[in-house]
Enzyme design. Structure first.
Site, PDB file in Angstrom:
ATOM      1  N   ASP A 127       0.822  -1.217   0.000  1.00 48.54           N
ATOM      2  CA  ASP A 127       0.000   0.000   0.000  1.00 48.54           C
ATOM      3  C   ASP A 127       0.849   1.257   0.000  1.00 48.54           C
ATOM      4  O   ASP A 127       2.071   1.219   0.130  1.00 48.54           O
ATOM      5  CB  ASP A 127      -0.956   0.004   1.201  1.00 48.54           C
ATOM      6  CG  ASP A 127      -0.284  -0.486   2.492  1.00 48.54           C
ATOM      7  OD1 ASP A 127       0.945  -0.357   2.613  1.00 48.54           O
ATOM      8  OD2 ASP A 127      -0.992  -0.997   3.373  1.00 48.54           O
ATOM      9  N   GLU A 135      -9.543  -2.426   5.686  1.00 49.23           N
ATOM     10  CA  GLU A 135     -10.105  -2.240   7.015  1.00 49.23           C
ATOM     11  C   GLU A 135     -11.395  -3.043   7.170  1.00 49.23           C
ATOM     12  O   GLU A 135     -11.918  -3.590   6.195  1.00 49.23           O
ATOM     13  CB  GLU A 135     -10.346  -0.749   7.241  1.00 49.23           C
ATOM     14  CG  GLU A 135      -9.046   0.049   7.252  1.00 49.23           C
ATOM     15  CD  GLU A 135      -9.261   1.538   7.378  1.00 49.23           C
ATOM     16  OE1 GLU A 135      -8.511   2.166   8.131  1.00 49.23           O
ATOM     17  OE2 GLU A 135     -10.172   2.076   6.710  1.00 49.23           O
ATOM     18  N   HIS A 147      -7.168  -5.814  10.408  1.00 47.43           N
ATOM     19  CA  HIS A 147      -7.069  -5.429   8.996  1.00 47.43           C
ATOM     20  C   HIS A 147      -5.676  -5.755   8.456  1.00 47.43           C
ATOM     21  O   HIS A 147      -4.684  -5.697   9.181  1.00 47.43           O
ATOM     22  CB  HIS A 147      -7.404  -3.950   8.797  1.00 47.43           C
ATOM     23  CG  HIS A 147      -6.307  -3.004   9.185  1.00 47.43           C
ATOM     24  ND1 HIS A 147      -6.261  -2.373  10.414  1.00 47.43           N
ATOM     25  CD2 HIS A 147      -5.216  -2.562   8.500  1.00 47.43           C
ATOM     26  CE1 HIS A 147      -5.195  -1.583  10.464  1.00 47.43           C
ATOM     27  NE2 HIS A 147      -4.540  -1.691   9.322  1.00 47.43           N
ATOM     28  N   ASP A 193      -7.418  -4.302  14.792  1.00 40.78           N
ATOM     29  CA  ASP A 193      -8.773  -4.669  14.360  1.00 40.78           C
ATOM     30  C   ASP A 193      -8.763  -5.755  13.288  1.00 40.78           C
ATOM     31  O   ASP A 193      -9.772  -6.037  12.658  1.00 40.78           O
ATOM     32  CB  ASP A 193      -9.532  -3.439  13.861  1.00 40.78           C
ATOM     33  CG  ASP A 193      -8.856  -2.757  12.671  1.00 40.78           C
ATOM     34  OD1 ASP A 193      -7.804  -3.263  12.203  1.00 40.78           O
ATOM     35  OD2 ASP A 193      -9.363  -1.714  12.217  1.00 40.78           O
TER      36      ASP A 193
END
Length: 275
Positions: free
Chosen positions: A72, A148, A143, A141
């Site tokens: 990314d 996400e 991700h 979380d």
């Protein structure tokens, strides 16, 4: 799916780096048959990169015939910005190894046409025969990359709007000023990662224990995107003891027993341990 448990972050980092080294040596890459490696940024892989650099400096590992694809990049940050993922990769890995610059692929967050940039990235991965091994880390979380909670488990490389919680969490890298944090990023998709022939995820720390438990002990869920590794035929998670705090004792014991049998089959000297 394999779960390998090591004592701490340093032991996890060494194990993963040693695994990458052995996979590359086994593959025996050449100019006409390069090894294609997917790479993450963030705190998770820093120890792995340090060990890979050490292997290179010791003459054990060359990157001349390795092609890399990063997961990314932020949209709108200059390439030389201290918080860009271009900068991160050059400062933590690429400047210390012999990889040809043309073999490094990182999404361009300043491309004129961001959708086209994502499409071309997928096409370039396909053109080199796909990714052999994709390394990854996760957020608390669950991700992976910038996929996400709520991201499609079949998603491809795309422009992603970042959740407010992500922006707030990343403000510490931008003088604690959320107005300086990009709210868009380019990211490979969950499907892009799972398409790799092998996936290795690094999970360390008690703050990621719930995510690991969701990934290991519950079903695939787009709210915990790392859980997609469950369906991968060659998926492996390497975690530390702290990350297992939310797992059932029987789960931890099961995977440790598998590792023990693995050592008996291969010999303890062939299993990566912290030196």
């Amino acid at each position: 799916m394999r779960l390998v448990i090591r004592k701490d972050y340093d032991a996890v980092s060494y194990h993963v780096a040693k695994y990458v080294l052995e996979r590359i040596k086994e593959f025996a890459p050449t100019e006409s048959k390069p090894f294609v490696l997917g790479l993450p940024t963030g705190s998770s892989p820093i120890g792995v990169y340090r060990n890979l650099v050490k292997f290179h400096q010791a003459g054990e590992l060359s990157f001349r015939h390795i092609i890399t694809f990063n997961m990314d990049e932020y949209v709108g940050l200059p390439r030389d910005h201290p918080e860009s993922y271009h900068t991160f990769m050059w400062n933590n890995l690429f400047r210390y190894i012999d990889i040809p610059p043309e073999n490094v692929n990182i999404l361009d967050g300043n491309a004129v046409d961001l959708d086209l940039e994502c499409q071309l990235y997928e096409e370039k991965i396909a053109a080199v025969g796909g990714i052999e091994l994709f390394l990854g880390g996760i957020g608390p979380d669950g991700h992976i990359a910038f996929n996400e909670p709520g991201s499609s488990l079949s998603s491809r490389t795309r422009v992603k709007t970042l959740a407010y919680e992500t922006i707030v969490a990343n403000a510490r890298f931008f003088d604690n000023d959320i107005t300086k944090v990009p709210n868009l990023a380019l990211t490979v998709g969950v499907g892009t990662i799972i398409d790799a022939r092998e996936v290795c995820i690094i999970i360390t720390g008690a703050h990621k224990a719930l995510a690991l438990a969701k990934c290991i002990e519950e079903g695939m869920n787009h709210m915990w995107t790392v859980s997609a590794i469950q369906v991968h035929p060659r998926g492996m998670i390497v975690c530390d003891e702290d990350a297992t705090l939310e797992l059932h004792v029987k789960t931890v014991n099961y995977f440790k027993s598998i590792e023990k049998v693995h050592e008996q089959l291969l010999g303890a000297h062939n299993i990566a341990t912290q030196e």
